[in-house]
Write an enzyme that holds these catalytic residues in place. Structure first.
Site, mmCIF file in Angstrom:
data_model
loop_
_atom_site.group_PDB
_atom_site.id
_atom_site.type_symbol
_atom_site.label_atom_id
_atom_site.label_comp_id
_atom_site.label_asym_id
_atom_site.label_seq_id
_atom_site.Cartn_x
_atom_site.Cartn_y
_atom_site.Cartn_z
ATOM 1 N N LYS A 145 -43.795 -74.022 -60.724
ATOM 2 C CA LYS A 145 -44.206 -74.946 -59.653
ATOM 3 C C LYS A 145 -44.803 -76.206 -60.269
ATOM 4 O O LYS A 145 -45.540 -76.131 -61.278
ATOM 5 C CB LYS A 145 -45.217 -74.242 -58.741
ATOM 6 C CG LYS A 145 -45.594 -75.020 -57.492
ATOM 7 C CD LYS A 145 -46.519 -74.195 -56.592
ATOM 8 C CE LYS A 145 -46.905 -74.930 -55.319
ATOM 9 N NZ LYS A 145 -47.773 -74.099 -54.436
ATOM 10 N N SER A 223 -46.329 -73.546 -49.824
ATOM 11 C CA SER A 223 -45.899 -74.764 -50.471
ATOM 12 C C SER A 223 -45.110 -74.503 -51.752
ATOM 13 O O SER A 223 -44.629 -75.446 -52.353
ATOM 14 C CB SER A 223 -47.127 -75.622 -50.802
ATOM 15 O OG SER A 223 -47.934 -74.970 -51.791
ATOM 16 N N SER A 247 -49.238 -69.726 -49.594
ATOM 17 C CA SER A 247 -48.139 -70.420 -50.271
ATOM 18 C C SER A 247 -47.347 -69.575 -51.268
ATOM 19 O O SER A 247 -46.360 -70.071 -51.823
ATOM 20 C CB SER A 247 -48.656 -71.679 -50.980
ATOM 21 O OG SER A 247 -48.983 -72.667 -50.035
#
Lengths: 542, 99
Positions: A145, A223, A247
């Site tokens: 990420k 996210s 997330s």
């Protein structure tokens, strides 16, 4: 470095009118500090103090592959690929090439990555092939990420504020994964500053759900969207996410993955761009419980750069916990486990079937548990918002000079600046009250508990695991979340491993998108996939 | 006597003053309700509406929360929070500290 170089109109990353003076000043300071040596960094921000010891992985981390997985290396789980590599049946270069081929073929549709490190990953695979495998992550390609610092590789948190930021060192979890032999394939799209589903910083939708690539309206989960899409679509073997308000578990549920949010402190946050420092949890998004256990084993551990990791109980043997146990050919519980069911949880046939399947495993017992006192109030939006000053305080220089640099996410940062110290402290007292009620009224009666929302356990820092339990009529994955007591990730993994031993949801993969070359080019350059407004972001904010 | 809740105009003044005291100028955002075409950031009137809602909702709810009296204590004396457990930033970690 090779990158996907998404066009500016999609990434929004080359808008020139934004005031970036504060950002450039900070970059200059970091560059100067790097040139002067690590001692120039504040101690708490330095990841150089991590010892570099690789944890021990037992033999259960290596799993003989399913026949159908041998034909396509990208179908192998981490544990299966580890078995293949350890036994000389698969070379890391071949595995990396297979993933890069899928990225080349399909990421124009998925838009899961914002940077692909093709040449670097191949070079790393060639280098590691000369070494004897010392961990199941030896030669395994991962998606990271884009809020995890990666040395020498742009780390943006998908924000204008960090759009040109190149960190001088790896975040501790990245360093640990690399030390275990993992290969970073690329950085993944995420909600801007980790607030919502992956969009460009100005709200244009980028990443789609791997199960419905032609329908951007299907929520891919945020996210950690890009990581989820990359793993679900077999463009990476596994990946990292962060969870502040769901997330990791939400995108895992949305895309048929197993995502493990550990207890606060299990994984160091050093080198991760913060959203809410009491709430951010780094963890893996994986294909099954075993892979999640391997990833967390590598990522977890004490780090002198992060006091939240210190003085905690030792990490249990997660890989053993994630290995199902059989007796006379039938899967049974590794240990007797009471599974708490909250009121109203079994409201769908999918959840009812899930509970029935668990109830049929010897050693599991379903137990009705109540909502703790004042549950709705203490876990509701108003009390959840006590996290917001943690958002504004570290970003004050940007708030003063570059409000538009926050793009569609700015409102949450301004809200944080309005919450007074009195209310903030009251919120901290309320969190402790909530934890004591969860421990006294829920975990006195059960060992793990189903969740109807990830937020309560995010507030408390308790571990959660999201995993698949079926599909909707539209063919979209349906998942659920189990929550555990502090430091009991092993209990969560043991339940999910048993469930996955008697079900096959986690083995299902989305069909590859049909991508005519011209259509792919059009998607990369002109397609408008819709956008989220600032109000949408407030509604979905994590 | 109950306190009169602030009007929208009073809250706007308070919000702008609070932000200004921190050095944040809301006028960095575009006027009105339309989003900035370059960055997607919302117009300042939209932000103000959202911030008013935040103050009336979250700030008020947190400020008015009364912790329950600890077991065995006199509620009259427990109205103040002086003898309540210390606030914890990290509740899950605190379980280990309190063993």
């Amino acid at each position: 470095m090779t990158t996907t170089n998404l066009p500016a109109e999609q990434t929004g990353q080359s808008v020139k009118a934004v005031n970036r003076r504060a950002f450039l000043l900070q970059t200059a300071a970091i560059t100067a500090a790097a040139a002067a040596g690590a001692a120039a960094f504040p101690a708490a921000a330095s990841a150089s103090t991590w010892s570099g010891k690789t944890p021990k992985f037992g033999s259960d981390a290596y799993v003989k592959p399913r026949p159908e997985a041998i034909a396509d290396p990208t179908e192998l789980t981490v544990a299966e690929a580890a078995w293949m590599i350890k036994n000389g049946k698969l070379k890391p270069v071949v595995l990396v090439e297979a993933y890069l081929a899928r990225i080349t073929a399909y990421d124009s549709v998925y838009q899961a990555f914002n940077t692909v490190l093709g040449e670097e990953a191949l070079a790393a695979a060639k280098a590691i092939a000369k070494k004897k495998p010392a961990s199941p992550l030896h030669g395994i390609p991962l998606a990271i990420k884009d809020n995890y610092w990666t040395k020498g590789v742009r780390t943006t948190a998908n924000s204008y504020l960090f759009q040109d930021f190149v960190p001088p060192y790896d975040a501790t979890p990245v360093a640990r994964l690399k030390a275990a032999g993992a290969i970073v394939l690329g950085k993944t799209q995420m909600g801007p500053l980790a607030t919502t589903r992956a969009t460009s910083p100005d709200g244009r939708i980028t990443t789609v759900n791997a199960w419905t690539p032609g329908n951007v309206a299907t929520d891919p989960g945020g996210s950690s969207t890009g990581t989820a899409t990359s793993v679900a679509s077999r463009m990476a073997a596994s990946g990292t996410g962060t969870q502040t308000g769901g997330s990791i578990t939400a995108p895992s549920n949305a895309q048929n993955l197993t995502g493990l949010k550990p207890t606060m402190g299990r994984v160091s946050l050093a080198g991760i761009i913060p959203l809410s420092y009491t709430r951010d949890h780094p963890g893996p998004l994986a294909r099954d419980a075993k892979d999640a256990a391997i990833m967390l084993t590598a990522m977890a551990g004490e780090d002198s750069a992060d006091p939240r990791t210190q003085g905690l109980p030792p990490l249990p043997d997660l890989i053993a916990a994630a290995t199902p146990v059989f007796s006379k050919g039938k899967c049974r519980a590794r240990r007797r486990t009471r599974i708490g069911v909250l009121p109203g949880y079994a409201s769908t046939t999918t959840r009812q079937a899930f509970l029935a399947k668990l109830d049929g495993i010897d050693g599991f017992e379903l137990v009705d548990v109540p909502f703790p006192d004042q549950w709705d109030l203490l876990t509701g939006n108003e009390f959840n918002n006590v996290r917001l000053p943690e958002r504004s305080e570290p970003f004050m220089p940007y708030l003063r000079s570059d409000l538009r640099g926050f793009g569609v996410s700015v409102t949450g940062w301004l809200q944080g600046a309005l919450l007074g110290a009195n209310e903030f402290i009251t919120g901290q007292r309320a969190k402790l009250l909530l934890l004591e009620r969860v421990l006294d009224q829920v975990f006195e009666k059960c060992d793990v508990v189903v969740q109807t929302s990830p937020v309560p356990f995010d507030i408390l820092g308790l571990p959660e695991i999201g995993f698949p339990i079926g599909f909707s009529a539209a063919g979209v994955p349906v998942g659920t979340i189990l929550g555990g007591a502090p430091y009991e990730e092993d209990t969560l993994l043991s339940v999910v491993a048993a469930y996955q031993a008697v079900t096959d949801w986690h083995w299902k993969r989305p069909a590859d998108p049909v991508v005519p070359a011209a259509a792919a080019r059009a998607l990369k350059t002109t397609a408008d996939r819709g956008r989220l407004t600032a109000d949408d972001v407030v509604d979905q904010m994590q | 006597m109950a306190v009169t809740p602030p009007t929208d105009a009073e809250l706007n003044t308070m919000i702008r003053a609070r932000l200004a005291s921190l050095g944040i100028d809301l006028d960095q955002l575009p006027a009105g309700t339309a989003a900035d075409p370059e960055t997607g950031s919302p117009g300042r009137d939209s932000v103000l509406a959202s911030l008013r809602s935040f103050v009336r909702g979250s700030v008020t709810a947190l400020a008015s929360f009364q912790m329950p009296a600890p077991s065995g204590s006199d509620p009259a004396h427990a109205a103040a929070l002086s003898q309540q457990p210390a606030p914890m930033l990290y509740p899950s970690i605190s379980t280990e500290w309190r063993r």
